[in-house]
Design a protein around this motif. Structure first.
Motif, PDB file in Angstrom:
ATOM      1  N   LEU A  27       0.849  -1.204   0.000  1.00  0.00           N
ATOM      2  CA  LEU A  27       0.000   0.000   0.000  1.00  0.00           C
ATOM      3  C   LEU A  27       0.881   1.249   0.000  1.00  0.00           C
ATOM      4  O   LEU A  27       0.639   2.195  -0.756  1.00  0.00           O
ATOM      5  N   ILE A 122      -8.292  -0.092   6.659  1.00  0.00           N
ATOM      6  CA  ILE A 122      -8.227  -0.460   5.241  1.00  0.00           C
ATOM      7  C   ILE A 122      -8.368  -1.977   5.101  1.00  0.00           C
ATOM      8  O   ILE A 122      -7.585  -2.744   5.671  1.00  0.00           O
ATOM      9  N   ASN A 124      -7.579  -4.512   2.688  1.00  0.00           N
ATOM     10  CA  ASN A 124      -6.778  -4.599   1.455  1.00  0.00           C
ATOM     11  C   ASN A 124      -7.094  -5.872   0.668  1.00  0.00           C
ATOM     12  O   ASN A 124      -7.718  -6.791   1.189  1.00  0.00           O
ATOM     13  N   LEU A 151     -12.280   2.032   4.321  1.00  0.00           N
ATOM     14  CA  LEU A 151     -12.404   1.760   2.882  1.00  0.00           C
ATOM     15  C   LEU A 151     -11.826   0.379   2.603  1.00  0.00           C
ATOM     16  O   LEU A 151     -10.898  -0.061   3.281  1.00  0.00           O
ATOM     17  N   GLU A 152     -12.365  -0.270   1.592  1.00  0.00           N
ATOM     18  CA  GLU A 152     -11.677  -1.432   1.042  1.00  0.00           C
ATOM     19  C   GLU A 152     -10.811  -0.920  -0.108  1.00  0.00           C
ATOM     20  O   GLU A 152     -11.226  -0.027  -0.846  1.00  0.00           O
ATOM     21  N   ALA A 153      -9.621  -1.493  -0.224  1.00  0.00           N
ATOM     22  CA  ALA A 153      -8.682  -0.986  -1.223  1.00  0.00           C
ATOM     23  C   ALA A 153      -7.904  -2.144  -1.836  1.00  0.00           C
ATOM     24  O   ALA A 153      -7.986  -3.281  -1.359  1.00  0.00           O
ATOM     25  N   SER A 154      -7.164  -1.831  -2.884  1.00  0.00           N
ATOM     26  CA  SER A 154      -6.289  -2.832  -3.483  1.00  0.00           C
ATOM     27  C   SER A 154      -4.944  -2.193  -3.818  1.00  0.00           C
ATOM     28  O   SER A 154      -4.861  -1.313  -4.673  1.00  0.00           O
ATOM     29  N   GLU A 159      -6.825   0.712  -6.466  1.00  0.00           N
ATOM     30  CA  GLU A 159      -8.153   1.182  -6.095  1.00  0.00           C
ATOM     31  C   GLU A 159      -8.203   1.664  -4.644  1.00  0.00           C
ATOM     32  O   GLU A 159      -7.784   0.948  -3.725  1.00  0.00           O
ATOM     33  N   ASN A 160      -8.690   2.869  -4.468  1.00  0.00           N
ATOM     34  CA  ASN A 160      -8.904   3.472  -3.139  1.00  0.00           C
ATOM     35  C   ASN A 160      -7.639   3.710  -2.302  1.00  0.00           C
ATOM     36  O   ASN A 160      -7.744   4.074  -1.133  1.00  0.00           O
ATOM     37  N   VAL A 161      -6.470   3.512  -2.892  1.00  0.00           N
ATOM     38  CA  VAL A 161      -5.237   3.706  -2.116  1.00  0.00           C
ATOM     39  C   VAL A 161      -5.015   5.204  -1.857  1.00  0.00           C
ATOM     40  O   VAL A 161      -4.812   5.628  -0.717  1.00  0.00           O
ATOM     41  N   GLU A 163      -7.226   7.460  -1.949  1.00  0.00           N
ATOM     42  CA  GLU A 163      -8.336   7.928  -1.118  1.00  0.00           C
ATOM     43  C   GLU A 163      -8.037   7.712   0.363  1.00  0.00           C
ATOM     44  O   GLU A 163      -8.261   8.591   1.187  1.00  0.00           O
ATOM     45  N   ALA A 164      -7.535   6.522   0.705  1.00  0.00           N
ATOM     46  CA  ALA A 164      -7.292   6.219   2.120  1.00  0.00           C
ATOM     47  C   ALA A 164      -6.255   7.176   2.718  1.00  0.00           C
ATOM     48  O   ALA A 164      -6.461   7.734   3.796  1.00  0.00           O
TER      49      ALA A 164
END
Lengths: 215, 152
Positions: A27, A122, A124, A151-154, A159-161, A163-164
């Motif tokens: 991440l 998170i 992940n 948030l869920e992220a990848s 995705e959503n990294v 954002e977090a």
């Protein structure tokens, strides 16, 4: 690690915590390098990353301490919690045990940081939907019950990294703006306007060079 | 990477780990974890003598470790020697990790930093010769080599 011109008005300290293998370093790498690091070996102790972001027109330098998840490092990594303005607490949505251990990570985060530290949960590896072992809803409920952002992220797809990391900074900035985070308090995890160009060091025993000390 | 190397231990933490270590020392049995925690704190001290003591403890740990923990000890031995300005030793330890885990980015970053430092101080030529010798040995043998030769 050329940081470029020191044209930022704040430094926020972050820590990344969570079980071994949940993707903490990936991440961080995705956030600082915009790349996915495959076959990442277990982190030794701590790693450091930095990036300058912008929140409400203010340039903010994030200083991110990524901690090893292995149990044998736990005592040593605990000393990095101190003075963190943001804590990213990570689990792996495909491994239930990493989710079950969150309360222990949360206890550490609460005990070792200040009450205003923003804790962001998170989930992940959300690209691995077929192997999901923790539902979005239950994690969301856990986050709500404990006052965490979530948030869920990848780290793989990115995705959503962003954002977090950015949402955490926005929340910290908001706490500064509304006065709930006192910048003069020791261990706020925030430094305003670095006075020297070697502003990248945020050591634990900061000398008493607090300008504007109201004494 | 520089931030990790420049990070100084909180004196309270150092005291805490020292106390735990001494207690076990008196009791006659020091656990690996206690020794590692104390060593790690010592290597982050701002005093050279503390760092040297940390190096000694890490070398002891290395002799008893498995491949995974040996990697960790080498990494901290590399950092500690860097902090003691013994860049050649720092590089040797770092390369020993890379020999086993060629893509370990922490070790790669460390190696880059040491090389930059050595280039700046005109020390790089000697170190390359030493590095070749270490690579000639296989796997964990290279790790052992790194530490056993570390005292020479």
């Amino acid at each position: 690690m050329a940081a470029g011109p020191y044209n930022y008005s704040y430094i926020f300290k972050y820590i990344i915590i969570g079980d071994m293998g949940v993707g903490k370093s990936c991440l961080l790498h995705q956030f600082t390098e915009k790349k996915f690091m495959a076959d990442c070996p277990h982190t030794i102790g701590v790693e450091f990353g930095t990036r300058i972001i912008e929140v409400s027109g203010q340039k903010i330098k994030l200083q991110i301490w990524d901690t090893a998840g292995q149990e044998r490092f736990r005592a040593v990594t605990r000393s990095y919690y101190r003075g963190a303005a943001g804590a990213l607490m990570v689990y792996d949505i495909t491994r239930r045990s990493t989710y079950n251990h969150l309360s222990s990570w949360l206890t550490d985060a609460r005990n070792l940081t200040n009450p205003n530290t923003v804790i962001f949960l998170i989930g992940n590896k959300c690209d691995l939907e077929a192997q999901r072992d923790v539902t979005y809803e239950e994690a969301k409920q856990f986050a709500d019950e404990n006052g965490l952002l979530f948030l869920e992220a990848s780290a793989k797809t990115g995705e959503n990294v962003e954002e977090a990391f950015l949402d955490t900074a926005r929340k910290i900035y908001q706490n500064i703006q509304d006065g709930s985070l006192d910048l003069n308090a020791a261990e706020s995890g925030v430094q305003h306007k670095p006075s020297s160009p070697r502003g990248t060091q945020l050591s634990n025993d900061q000398p008493a060079n607090k300008e504007g000390c109201a004494c | 990477m520089e931030e990790v190397i420049n990070d100084i231990v909180d004196p309270e933490d150092l005291k805490k780990f020292e106390k735990k270590y001494n207690k076990e020392l008196v009791a006659g049995h020091i656990t690996t974890n206690t020794q590692f925690e104390y060593a790690w704190a010592l290597t982050r001290s701002k005093y050279g003598n503390d760092i040297k003591k940390g190096v000694g403890l890490l070398e002891e740990l290395f002799q008893q470790g498995d491949e995974q923990t040996q990697r960790d000890y080498l990494y901290y031995l590399s950092i500690a020697n860097f902090r003691l300005k013994d860049y050649e030793k720092a590089l040797k330890y770092c390369r020993a990790i890379l020999h086993v885990e060629p893509r370990n980015h922490q070790a790669m970053e460390m190696e880059k930093l040491i090389k930059e430092k050595m280039a700046k101080e005109g020390l790089l030529g000697m170190a390359i010769v030493g590095g070749v010798a270490a690579v000639a040995l296989g796997g964990i043998a290279a790790l052992g080599f790194a530490v056993s030769k570390g005292k020479s």
